[in-house]
Design a protein around this motif. Structure first.
Motif, PDB file in Angstrom:
ATOM      1  N   CYS A  54       0.853  -1.186   0.000  1.00  0.00           N
ATOM      2  CA  CYS A  54       0.000   0.000   0.000  1.00  0.00           C
ATOM      3  C   CYS A  54       0.897   1.247   0.000  1.00  0.00           C
ATOM      4  O   CYS A  54       1.932   1.277   0.668  1.00  0.00           O
ATOM      5  CB  CYS A  54      -0.886   0.036   1.248  1.00  0.00           C
ATOM      6  SG  CYS A  54      -1.968  -1.391   1.429  1.00  0.00           S
ATOM      7  N   SER A  55       0.474   2.235  -0.727  1.00  0.00           N
ATOM      8  CA  SER A  55       1.256   3.469  -0.781  1.00  0.00           C
ATOM      9  C   SER A  55       1.113   4.235   0.524  1.00  0.00           C
ATOM     10  O   SER A  55       0.026   4.328   1.088  1.00  0.00           O
ATOM     11  CB  SER A  55       0.788   4.342  -1.942  1.00  0.00           C
ATOM     12  OG  SER A  55       1.451   5.585  -1.933  1.00  0.00           O
ATOM     13  N   ASN A  56       2.238   4.794   0.996  1.00  0.00           N
ATOM     14  CA  ASN A  56       2.151   5.670   2.163  1.00  0.00           C
ATOM     15  C   ASN A  56       1.948   7.124   1.723  1.00  0.00           C
ATOM     16  O   ASN A  56       1.927   8.026   2.542  1.00  0.00           O
ATOM     17  CB  ASN A  56       3.396   5.545   3.048  1.00  0.00           C
ATOM     18  CG  ASN A  56       4.661   5.924   2.290  1.00  0.00           C
ATOM     19  OD1 ASN A  56       4.616   6.382   1.145  1.00  0.00           O
ATOM     20  ND2 ASN A  56       5.810   5.724   2.941  1.00  0.00           N
ATOM     21  N   ASN A  57       1.808   7.302   0.399  1.00  0.00           N
ATOM     22  CA  ASN A  57       1.539   8.626  -0.158  1.00  0.00           C
ATOM     23  C   ASN A  57       0.029   8.778  -0.329  1.00  0.00           C
ATOM     24  O   ASN A  57      -0.554   8.268  -1.270  1.00  0.00           O
ATOM     25  CB  ASN A  57       2.251   8.794  -1.512  1.00  0.00           C
ATOM     26  CG  ASN A  57       1.926  10.121  -2.161  1.00  0.00           C
ATOM     27  OD1 ASN A  57       1.557  11.072  -1.497  1.00  0.00           O
ATOM     28  ND2 ASN A  57       2.074  10.176  -3.481  1.00  0.00           N
ATOM     29  N   SER A  58      -0.617   9.434   0.605  1.00  0.00           N
ATOM     30  CA  SER A  58      -2.072   9.574   0.576  1.00  0.00           C
ATOM     31  C   SER A  58      -2.442  10.662  -0.427  1.00  0.00           C
ATOM     32  O   SER A  58      -2.349  11.853  -0.113  1.00  0.00           O
ATOM     33  CB  SER A  58      -2.596   9.945   1.969  1.00  0.00           C
ATOM     34  OG  SER A  58      -2.182   8.983   2.909  1.00  0.00           O
ATOM     35  N   ALA A  59      -2.834  10.268  -1.627  1.00  0.00           N
ATOM     36  CA  ALA A  59      -3.107  11.248  -2.681  1.00  0.00           C
ATOM     37  C   ALA A  59      -4.299  10.808  -3.507  1.00  0.00           C
ATOM     38  O   ALA A  59      -4.600   9.618  -3.633  1.00  0.00           O
ATOM     39  CB  ALA A  59      -1.884  11.417  -3.575  1.00  0.00           C
ATOM     40  N   ILE A  60      -4.999  11.797  -4.078  1.00  0.00           N
ATOM     41  CA  ILE A  60      -6.020  11.521  -5.078  1.00  0.00           C
ATOM     42  C   ILE A  60      -5.639  12.255  -6.353  1.00  0.00           C
ATOM     43  O   ILE A  60      -4.838  13.188  -6.340  1.00  0.00           O
ATOM     44  CB  ILE A  60      -7.433  11.925  -4.609  1.00  0.00           C
ATOM     45  CG1 ILE A  60      -7.508  13.413  -4.296  1.00  0.00           C
ATOM     46  CG2 ILE A  60      -7.851  11.101  -3.403  1.00  0.00           C
ATOM     47  CD1 ILE A  60      -8.916  13.880  -3.994  1.00  0.00           C
ATOM     48  N   CYS A  61      -6.240  11.819  -7.458  1.00  0.00           N
ATOM     49  CA  CYS A  61      -5.823  12.324  -8.775  1.00  0.00           C
ATOM     50  C   CYS A  61      -4.307  12.239  -8.906  1.00  0.00           C
ATOM     51  O   CYS A  61      -3.666  13.089  -9.540  1.00  0.00           O
ATOM     52  CB  CYS A  61      -6.311  13.742  -9.010  1.00  0.00           C
ATOM     53  SG  CYS A  61      -8.057  13.858  -9.471  1.00  0.00           S
TER      54      CYS A  61
END
Length: 654
Positions: free
Chosen positions: A137-144
Motif C-alpha cells: 500500500c502506498s504511504n503517499n495519501s493522494a487523489i488524482c
C-alpha cells in the motif's frame, strides 16, 4: 513578405501587450489537462448495496440537498499567501452555499472514505476493502495521483508483498468524513497553471453504486488570484466539471431510473477506445454529420459531437425553437482542455460552461439540464439564469454555420444578430455596438487573423466571407478574415471590449469608455447598453468634437412594457423599439448632443417579467429570474480564455 524572425518578434510583442492588459479579465480553463480518465476510480462505500444497477426510489430518491465538505491544503510548497488563502476560503464557502441550494442527491452513507493507492509502477491502481495491493500500500495519501489528502479520509488497505496467499492489513480505515456527499480538496500550487489560469478542477473518485463523483480537487493558481467576483465565477465553473460536465464522466451517466446509460462489462465498466479511455454510448454522446455547412466556397459537411440526453434536448428544443433538435453540440476546438467538456461557443456563446466567455455570462438551463441528465442530481431550475444568445433562432441556426445563417438573414433583409460582418481592427475597434444581452459595449470581432497564424490561413470550413459590410471579394487576405475567438468556429460577433485595464464598457461594474466620459454613461447594477444613432457631438467650453464611440451604458427601467433610459438624471421614454430619441443636455459644463436608439422591452428587460410581459412569454420556463446585481454571492460564473492562449493555440493546432 516578412521572414520568420519578424513574425516571431511580432507575436512576442503582441503576447506581451495582451498579457499586460487582459490577464485579469479572462481565465484559461485547463480542464482535462490532467489525465482524469485514468484517475476516475470507483469506490465502494460501506452501507451501499452491491447492486450497481439498482433502481432509484423509496428511500433512495433525490430528496436531500447535496452536502459538500471542503478540505483546504495550502501547506504544500507554501505558495499561496495568507491573504489569498483567506480569499479562497471565503469564495469557496460562497460557492458551496450556492451549489447546496441548487442540487439534491441520493445521499452517501456516512462516513465517506476514499480508496488508497497501491505502491508500484502504476500510480492508478487503488485498493479497497476487497481489493488488496499485490505488493504494498502506498504511504503517499493522494487523489488524482498528484494531490495529497489526509490519511484519515482513506479506507483500510491490505497488502500482499507479492504473495496473494499471505496478505496483511497495512492501514486500517480512517475516521472518514461524516455527512458528506462530495469531498472537495482545495490547493494553491502552480502545478499545471498557465499564464491565464485562475483555477482548475477534476473529479477523482466515483461511488460504485450509481457512479456519482464523490471526490475531486480544485487548485487555485497563486499568481492569478485577484478579483473576488472573477475567482468566484471561475471556481463555480470548475466545480461544475467535478460534478459532471466532463468528457471523462459522460460514460458513467445514469438514466432517470438509475440504470447506466452506457453498457457495462462484467466489472461494471463502460467500453474503452484505442487509448484505453472510457467512451459513452450514443444514447449520451453522438457524432452527427451536418450536411449544409456553408463556407465562402459553398456547402460542405462537418462532423460534430452532440450531447443527446433527454433534458438537454428538451431545453435545446425550447430555447432554439426547433422541435426536431436531436442534441446540443459540444465544443470541438481548443484542444484537450476545452473540446468535449464545454458547450459549443458558436451556439451558446456566453453560457457559463462554454470554453471562452468574458465578464457577462449566464449559468443557464442547458448546464443545469446536463447535471440532471447525469442521473446523479435533481436541480432547482429557478436558480438558472436567462440566456439570450440563440433564443428562438431555429433549426437552421443549430444545424449550420454562422456563414449560412448570416447569408440567410441578409437574403431575408433581416438583422444578422447575434453575428456581425464588419471588418475591424482589434487594437482600435470601430463602430461599437451592444452585445446581444446588452450587458456591455462591444466590438465586432471580425479581424484579419494573418499574423496570429504565422501566414497559415483559417481552416477552409471556417472561412465564411467573400464580402461584408466594409469589404468585398477584392479584399486582401480573405482566407484570414474571421472572428478572433476560434472556439466560436471563427464566427464574428459583438464581443466585450479587449485590452482594457479597468473593465471599460462592462455596464454593471465597469467604468466609462473614456476618461472624459464622452458618451455620458452611468455604470452600475441597473445599467445596460444602448446604441447611439450616430456619433455624438461634445462641446466643452469653446471646443466641440465628435465622440469616438457609438454606444454606451445607461440606467434603464421598464414599466408596462415601456422602456425608459436615464442619462445624467434625465429620462428618455421610448414609444417603440428602434425609435431614435435626440439627446441634448449639459452636465458639469459639458454639452452632449446626439441620439439613442430605443431597445424593445424584451431586449433590455428580459429578466423583468413583471414589467415586461413580452419577456415572460419568451422566457416563460423561468419561475423567478433574478434581477441584475453586483453581489458576489449571487453572480453567475464566468470562464474565458486569454487572447494570448487563443493565439498560441492557433499556432499549435493549425
Amino acid at each position: 513578405m516578412k521572414g520568420p524572425t519578424s513574425y516571431s518578434f511580432y507575436i512576442l510583442i503582441l503576447s506581451l501587450v495582451l498579457a499586460s492588459t487582459v490577464t485579469s479579465h479572462y481565465h484559461e480553463c485547463p480542464h482535462d489537462k490532467l489525465p482524469t480518465k485514468k484517475f476516475l476510480i470507483r469506490t465502494h462505500l460501506e452501507g451501499s448495496t452491491d447492486k450497481a444497477t439498482k433502481n432509484v426510489g423509496g428511500d433512495d430518491g433525490f430528496n436531500q440537498p447535496i452536502r459538500i465538505n471542503i478540505h483546504y491544503n495550502f501547506s504544500i510548497f507554501g505558495v499561496l499567501t495568507e491573504d489569498k488563502q483567506e480569499q479562497v476560503k471565503t469564495i469557496m464557502g460562497q460557492v458551496k452555499e450556492n451549489l447546496e441550494s441548487i442540487l439534491t442527491v441520493r445521499r452517501t452513507p456516512s462516513p465517506l472514505r476514499l480508496r488508497r493507492a497501491c505502491d508500484g509502477d502504476n500510480p492508478f491502481i487503488l485498493t479497497g476493502p476487497t481489493e488488496p495491493c499485490f505488493n504494498r500500500c502506498s504511504n503517499n495519501s493522494a487523489i488524482c495521483s498528484f494531490f495529497p489528502v489526509p490519511s484519515d479520509h482513506l479506507q483500510r488497505c491490505v497488502e500482499c508483498n507479492g504473495d496473494r496467499s499471505n496478505c496483511v492489513e497495512a492501514y486500517s480505515d480512517g475516521p472518514g468524513l461524516e455527512d458528506t456527499d462530495l469531498a472537495l480538496y482545495v490547493y494553491g500550487v502552480s502545478l499545471f497553471c498557465g499564464a491565464s489560469t485562475i483555477a482548475y478542477a477534476s473529479s477523482c473518485q466515483l461511488e460504485d453504486q450509481y457512479d456519482r463523483p464523490i471526490a475531486g480537487i480544485i487548485n487555485f493558481c497563486p499568481s492569478n488570484i485577484d478579483d473576488d467576483e472573477e475567482v468566484f465565477q471561475v471556481a463555480k465553473h470548475e466545480i461544475f466539471h467535478v460534478l459532471g460536465f466532463s468528457s471523462s464522466l459522460y460514460p458513467w451517466y445514469r438514466d432517470e431510473n438509475g440504470n447506466p446509460r452506457t453498457r457495462r462489462d462484467a466489472n461494471g465498466n463502460p467500453p474503452t477506445d484505442a487509448n484505453g479511455d472510457y467512451v459513452a454510448d450514443e444514447s449520451t454522446v453522438k457524432m452527427v454529420n451536418l450536411t449544409d455547412w456553408q463556407t465562402r466556397f459553398g456547402p460542405t459537411n462537418k462532423t460534430v459531437t452532440q450531447l443527446v440526453t433527454p433534458k438537454v434536448v428538451e431545453v435545446g428544443r425550447r430555447h432554439f425553437n426547433c422541435n426536431t433538435l436531436e442534441g446540443v453540440q459540444l465544443e470541438d476546438q481548443g484542444g484537450g482542455g476545452t473540446a468535449g467538456s464545454h458547450w459549443e461557443k458558436r451556439l451558446l456563446n456566453y453560457e457559463a460552461m462554454t470554453g471562452v466567455i468574458s465578464q457577462n455570462i449566464a449559468f443557464s438551463n442547458f448546464s443545469y439540464a446536463l447535471l440532471e441528465d447525469s442521473g446523479w442530481y435533481k436541480v432547482d431550475y429557478s436558480n438558472a439564469s436567462i440566456l439570450v444568445w440563440g433564443r428562438g433562432d431555429g433549426c437552421g441556426y443549430t444545424a449550420g454555420s454562422c456563414g449560412g445563417y448570416i447569408d440567410t438573414k441578409k437574403r431575408q433583409n433581416q438583422p444578422i444578430a447575434p453575428f456581425c460582418n464588419f471588418f475591424n481592427d482589434e487594437f482600435n475597434p470601430q463602430n461599437l455596438s451592444c452585445n446581444i444581452d446588452r450587458t456591455a459595449v462591444a466590438f465586432c470581432n471580425l479581424v484579419d487573423n494573418y499574423y496570429y497564424y504565422l501566414d497559415v490561413s483559417i481552416p477552409p470550413e471556417y472561412q465564411y466571407f467573400n464580402s461584408g459590410a466594409n469589404f468585398n471579394s477584392s479584399a486582401f487576405r480573405l482566407p484570414f478574415y474571421g472572428g478572433i475567438v476560434h472556439t466560436a468556429d471563427f464566427c464574428p460577433f459583438y464581443f466585450d471590449l479587449p485590452f482594457r485595464q479597468a473593465l471599460e464598457g462592462i455596464c454593471r461594474k465597469g467604468i466609462p469608455l473614456t476618461d472624459s466620459n464622452e458618451a455620458a454613461e452611468t455604470y452600475g447594477p441597473r445599467s445596460r447598453c444602448v446604441d447611439h444613432s450616430g456619433k455624438w457631438q461634445i462641446t466643452n467650453g469653446s471646443n466641440t468634437y465628435t465622440a469616438q464611440y457609438s454606444a454606451g451604458c445607461y440606467e434603464y427601467q421598464c414599466s408596462n412594457s415601456v422602456v425608459t433610459i436615464m442619462i445624467f438624471g434625465q429620462s428618455y421614454t421610448c414609444s417603440r423599439a428602434g425609435q431614435v430619441i435626440q439627446v441634448d443636455q449639459t452636465a458639469d459644463g459639458v454639452r452632449y448632443r446626439g441620439g439613442i436608439v430605443c431597445p424593445s422591452c424584451v431586449e433590455i428587460c428580459y429578466d423583468d417579467f413583471e414589467n415586461c410581459p413580452e419577456a415572460a412569454e419568451l422566457y416563460g420556463e423561468f419561475a423567478s429570474p433574478a434581477p441584475p446585481t453586483d453581489s458576489v454571492g449571487s453572480l453567475l460564473p464566468m470562464v474565458g480564455l486569454l487572447f494570448v492562449a487563443i493565439f498560441a493555440s492557433f499556432a499549435v493546432n493549425y
